[in-house]
Design an enzyme around this catalytic site. Structure first.
Site, PDB file in Angstrom:
ATOM      1  CD  GLU A  40      -2.746   2.310  15.787  1.00 16.11           C
ATOM      2  OE1 GLU A  40      -1.849   2.292  16.688  1.00 16.11           O
ATOM      3  OE2 GLU A  40      -2.846   2.752  14.905  1.00 16.11           O
ATOM      4  NE  ARG A  93      -1.563  -2.027   3.510  1.00 13.23           N
ATOM      5  CZ  ARG A  93      -2.312  -2.183   4.854  1.00 13.23           C
ATOM      6  NH1 ARG A  93      -3.215  -1.279   5.201  1.00 13.23           N
ATOM      7  NH2 ARG A  93      -1.495  -2.605   6.118  1.00 13.23           N
ATOM      8  CE  LYS A 117       0.964  -2.919   9.621  1.00 12.98           C
ATOM      9  NZ  LYS A 117       0.024  -2.892  10.433  1.00 12.98           N
TER      10      LYS A 117
END
Length: 374
Positions: A118, A15, A75
């Site tokens: 998150e 990604r 990430k």
């Protein structure tokens, strides 16, 4: 603000954090965007597309980190990136600090400002930047689980949906949130016999209303889980506690209750996993076997479908990233409670309770700044 988009270097992470369309939005609002050469290639976005959108291309990851005020990633940084991070540099990405003590200490030591996708949270407690990847991972969990049930891959040799005259596979989904709901939908669509467990009766009532007839809802507790895993062919771990470690719902000793060739897919592995025997794997080597149980524990499942994932992620992150760029992180977090909850580490302090508790480190409820208290 100067925005940097480095190429992801985690194993098989395909990604990219920003699409060319996203670059164009930043440029329209007066920001400078640097993109590392070939950063979007694996997601289907060429260097030419970024350049045409107004990005400036840089050849190395070192160049991007050295010039950017805000790094936008997918990430968390890996060890080779730690030395590249500058004091007070803003990093906007998935961190999952509660599953990595070395990363936590590294970001404190580097003096980075770490805003985690998150834990950005709305007033209704939904997690808008986790939702799109949870949707992808939930759907993928069934796709991957069905594949690893095949005998050449050490599974039971069961077709998920069965065929006329032969019963379908039994799928157990632990957790009725976004991941669990998407997993149950997909498994039901395949024709499997699905059981979904959650601790919330209200959630189970909702799922009972919206799911097809081949989905059964059961309250989640230790006794019921032990009963269900004994006959399950595929188990999906879909439990999330925002910013904190996932609880172990299936322990090592419970594996002996399962029949050989059962497949477990722990989608919560990037938060420590809800199956005790699960440790993070990669798309290169996605599975391992313990006590004849096939474990699939890839920590970045959506990285296998990068085109879909990159578009879905940018759709969700861009409005927040623009706020950070337009106002600066201090003002943006002071004015927007959703972004404030995403702030995990700043000025060498842990500002998110779940992270502090995970590693028994000091928790700072607020950060006193020159112009604001966050």
């Amino acid at each position: 603000m100067i925005i940097g988009i480095p190429k992801e270097i985690k194993n098989n992470e395909n990604r990219v954090a920003l699409t060319p369309a996203g670059v164009a939005e930043f440029k329209k609002q007066g920001h400078i965007v640097y993109v590392q050469t070939s950063a979007g290639e694996n997601s289907g976005f060429s260097d030419k597309a970024y350049a045409e959108a107004g990005a400036e291309l840089l050849p190395t990851i070192e160049d991007v980190y050295s010039i950017a005020e805000m790094i936008i990633k997918v990430k968390e940084p890996i060890a080779s990136e730690y030395p590249l991070i500058k004091k007070d540099q803003l990093l906007f990405t998935y961190f999952h600090f509660a599953s990595s003590e070395p990363l936590t200490h590294a970001m404190i030591e580097r003096g980075a400002v770490c805003l985690a996708y998150e834990t950005v949270e709305k007033a209704d407690r939904s997690l808008p930047l986790l939702v799109p990847m949870s949707e992808v991972a939930g759907r993928m969990s069934i796709q991957e689980g069905a594949k690893y049930l095949e005998k050449p891959l050490k599974g039971k040799g069961i077709l998920l949906g069965g065929v006329p005259g032969v019963p379908p596979a039994k799928v157990l989904v632990l957790g009725g949130g976004i991941v669990g709901t998407q997993a149950a939908k997909m498994a039901a669509g395949f024709g499997a016999q699905v059981t979904i467990m959650d601790v919330s009766l209200a959630r189970l009532r909702y799922l009972s209303d919206v799911m097809p007839a081949n989905v059964t809802t059961i309250i989640s507790n230790h006794y019921n889980i032990r009963e269900a895993i004994a006959t399950a062919d595929l188990v999906i771990g879909a439990v999330l506690i925002p910013g904190a470690k996932a609880p172990h719902l299936i322990t090592r000793d419970m594996l002996k209750l399962m029949s050989p060739g059962t497949v477990v897919v722990d989608v919560a592995v990037d938060q420590g996993g809800c199956i005790e025997t699960c440790t993070p794997t990669t798309h290169e080597n996605p599975t391992f076997i313990i006590d004849d149980i096939v474990h699939y524990c890839v920590a970045n499942m959506p990285g296998a479908v990068p085109y879909t994932s990159t578009l879905a992620l940018t759709n969700a992150t861009l409005p927040y990233a623009l706020q950070l760029a337009n106002k600066g992180w201090q003002k943006a977090c002071a004015e927007n409670e959703e972004l404030k909850k995403g702030l995990n580490i700043a000025n060498g302090k842990i500002l998110y309770k779940g992270v502090a508790e995970a590693w028994n480190l000091p928790f700072h409820e607020e950060l006193v700044l020159e112009n604001a208290v966050i």
